[in-house]
Design an enzyme around this catalytic site. Structure first.
Site, PDB file in Angstrom:
ATOM      1  CE  LYS A  11      -4.029  -2.158   2.191  1.00  0.00           C
ATOM      2  NZ  LYS A  11      -5.037  -2.063   3.294  1.00  0.00           N
ATOM      3  CE1 TYR A  51      -9.516  -2.729   0.369  1.00  0.00           C
ATOM      4  CE2 TYR A  51      -8.552  -0.847  -0.751  1.00  0.00           C
ATOM      5  CZ  TYR A  51      -8.420  -1.972   0.044  1.00  0.00           C
ATOM      6  OH  TYR A  51      -7.180  -2.336   0.521  1.00  0.00           O
ATOM      7  CG  ASN A 114      -3.745  -2.106   6.833  1.00  0.00           C
ATOM      8  OD1 ASN A 114      -3.611  -1.820   5.643  1.00  0.00           O
ATOM      9  ND2 ASN A 114      -4.776  -2.791   7.293  1.00  0.00           N
ATOM     10  CG  HIS A 117      -5.518  -6.239  -0.352  1.00  0.00           C
ATOM     11  ND1 HIS A 117      -6.761  -6.185   0.237  1.00  0.00           N
ATOM     12  CD2 HIS A 117      -5.602  -7.177  -1.335  1.00  0.00           C
ATOM     13  CE1 HIS A 117      -7.560  -7.053  -0.378  1.00  0.00           C
ATOM     14  NE2 HIS A 117      -6.888  -7.661  -1.343  1.00  0.00           N
ATOM     15  CD  GLU A 128      -9.171  -9.127  -3.725  1.00  0.00           C
ATOM     16  OE1 GLU A 128     -10.068  -8.856  -2.903  1.00  0.00           O
ATOM     17  OE2 GLU A 128      -8.016  -9.462  -3.384  1.00  0.00           O
TER      18      GLU A 128
HETATM   19  P1  IDP Z   1      -8.180  -6.589   5.621  1.00  0.00           P
HETATM   20  O1  IDP Z   1      -7.346  -5.674   4.746  1.00  0.00           O
HETATM   21  O2  IDP Z   1      -7.390  -7.096   6.802  1.00  0.00           O
HETATM   22  O3  IDP Z   1      -8.841  -7.709   4.845  1.00  0.00           O
HETATM   23  P2  IDP Z   1     -10.774  -5.255   5.680  1.00  0.00           P
HETATM   24  O4  IDP Z   1     -11.760  -5.329   6.806  1.00  0.00           O
HETATM   25  O5  IDP Z   1     -11.091  -5.999   4.429  1.00  0.00           O
HETATM   26  O6  IDP Z   1      -9.344  -5.699   6.269  1.00  0.00           O
HETATM   27  O7  IDP Z   1     -10.578  -3.710   5.361  1.00  0.00           O
HETATM   28  C1  IDP Z   1      -9.957  -3.292   4.176  1.00  0.00           C
HETATM   29  C2  IDP Z   1      -9.010  -2.155   4.487  1.00  0.00           C
HETATM   30  O8  IDP Z   1      -9.777  -1.041   4.959  1.00  0.00           O
HETATM   31  C3  IDP Z   1      -8.015  -2.433   5.631  1.00  0.00           C
HETATM   32  O9  IDP Z   1      -6.884  -3.155   5.229  1.00  0.00           O
HETATM   33  C4  IDP Z   1      -7.683  -1.024   6.069  1.00  0.00           C
HETATM   34  O10 IDP Z   1      -6.760  -0.392   5.157  1.00  0.00           O
HETATM   35  C5  IDP Z   1      -9.032  -0.326   5.940  1.00  0.00           C
HETATM   36  N1  IDP Z   1      -9.798  -0.375   7.199  1.00  0.00           N
HETATM   37  C6  IDP Z   1     -10.414  -1.452   7.757  1.00  0.00           C
HETATM   38  N2  IDP Z   1     -11.032  -1.132   8.906  1.00  0.00           N
HETATM   39  C7  IDP Z   1     -10.802   0.205   9.079  1.00  0.00           C
HETATM   40  C8  IDP Z   1     -11.193   1.140  10.100  1.00  0.00           C
HETATM   41  O11 IDP Z   1     -11.871   0.819  11.086  1.00  0.00           O
HETATM   42  N3  IDP Z   1     -10.746   2.423   9.919  1.00  0.00           N
HETATM   43  C9  IDP Z   1     -10.001   2.825   8.842  1.00  0.00           C
HETATM   44  N4  IDP Z   1      -9.642   1.979   7.868  1.00  0.00           N
HETATM   45  C10 IDP Z   1     -10.025   0.682   7.988  1.00  0.00           C
HETATM   46 MG    MG Z   2     -10.274  -7.551   3.346  1.00  0.00          MG
END
Ligand code: IDP
Ligand code: MG
Length: 140
Positions: A11, A51, A114, A117, A128
């Site tokens: 990312k 997304y 974070n 992905h 994807e």
């Molecule tokens: P994942 O990437 O671990 O699968 P997902 O729930 O699919 O997690 O969420 C997609 C992305 O959205 C996350 O990797 C993160 O970048 C962002 N995200 C998820 N939850 C939050 C939140 O509570 N606040 C801000 N960004 C979030």
């Molecule tokens: Mg996810």
């Protein structure tokens, strides 16, 4: 469990800090092969579609802003049980909850920024991968 493919993104927070090689080293040390990789700058429309499952979530607009804030590295990873293996190497979504030695524990700046992905199922991995790569770009 058979050899599988999954989709991965390094990312913008990680490309900005020049961490592509360090993240790739963790993926490879975990037993995954990078069988396709390219650096792109996602358009807003690409990020919104990618997304789309999160479009009703309160963080959706911020997430799209973040994912289009700089270059990303999109990847296809191959290996035994690659979908679950990559999720294990990445660690929990929130770096505060991620295990020691994972990509997110080591590098993530926040729950949003974070660093990585990874697809959450083989079905989504196929969707994807096809969204970003043609078959001839993937060399196993
Ligand atoms: P994942 O990437 O671990 O699968 P997902 O729930 O699919 O997690 O969420 C997609 C992305 O959205 C996350 O990797 C993160 O970048 C962002 N995200 C998820 N939850 C939050 C939140 O509570 N606040 C801000 N960004 C979030
Ligand atoms: Mg996810």
């Amino acid at each position: 469990m058979a050899v599988q493919r999954t989709f991965s993104i390094i990312k913008p927070d990680a490309t900005r800090r020049n961490l592509t090689g360090k993240i790739n080293a963790l993926l490879e040390a975990g037993g995954l092969r990078i069988v396709a990789q390219k650096r792109i700058w996602m358009s807003r429309q690409q990020a919104e579609t990618f997304y789309g499952v999160h479009k009703e979530r309160p963080f959706f607009k911020s997430l799209v802003d973040f994912m289009t804030s700089g270059p990303v590295v999109v990847q296809v990873l191959e290996g035994e049980d690659a979908v679950a293996k990559n999720r294990e190497i990445m660690g929990a979504t929130n770096p505060a909850n991620a295990a020691e030695g994972t990509i997110r524990k080591t590098f993530a700046e926040s729950i949003e920024a974070n660093s990585a992905h990874g697809s959450d199922s083989p079905e989504n991995a196929a969707i994807e991968i096809a969204y970003f790569f043609s078959g001839s770009e993937i060399v196993g």
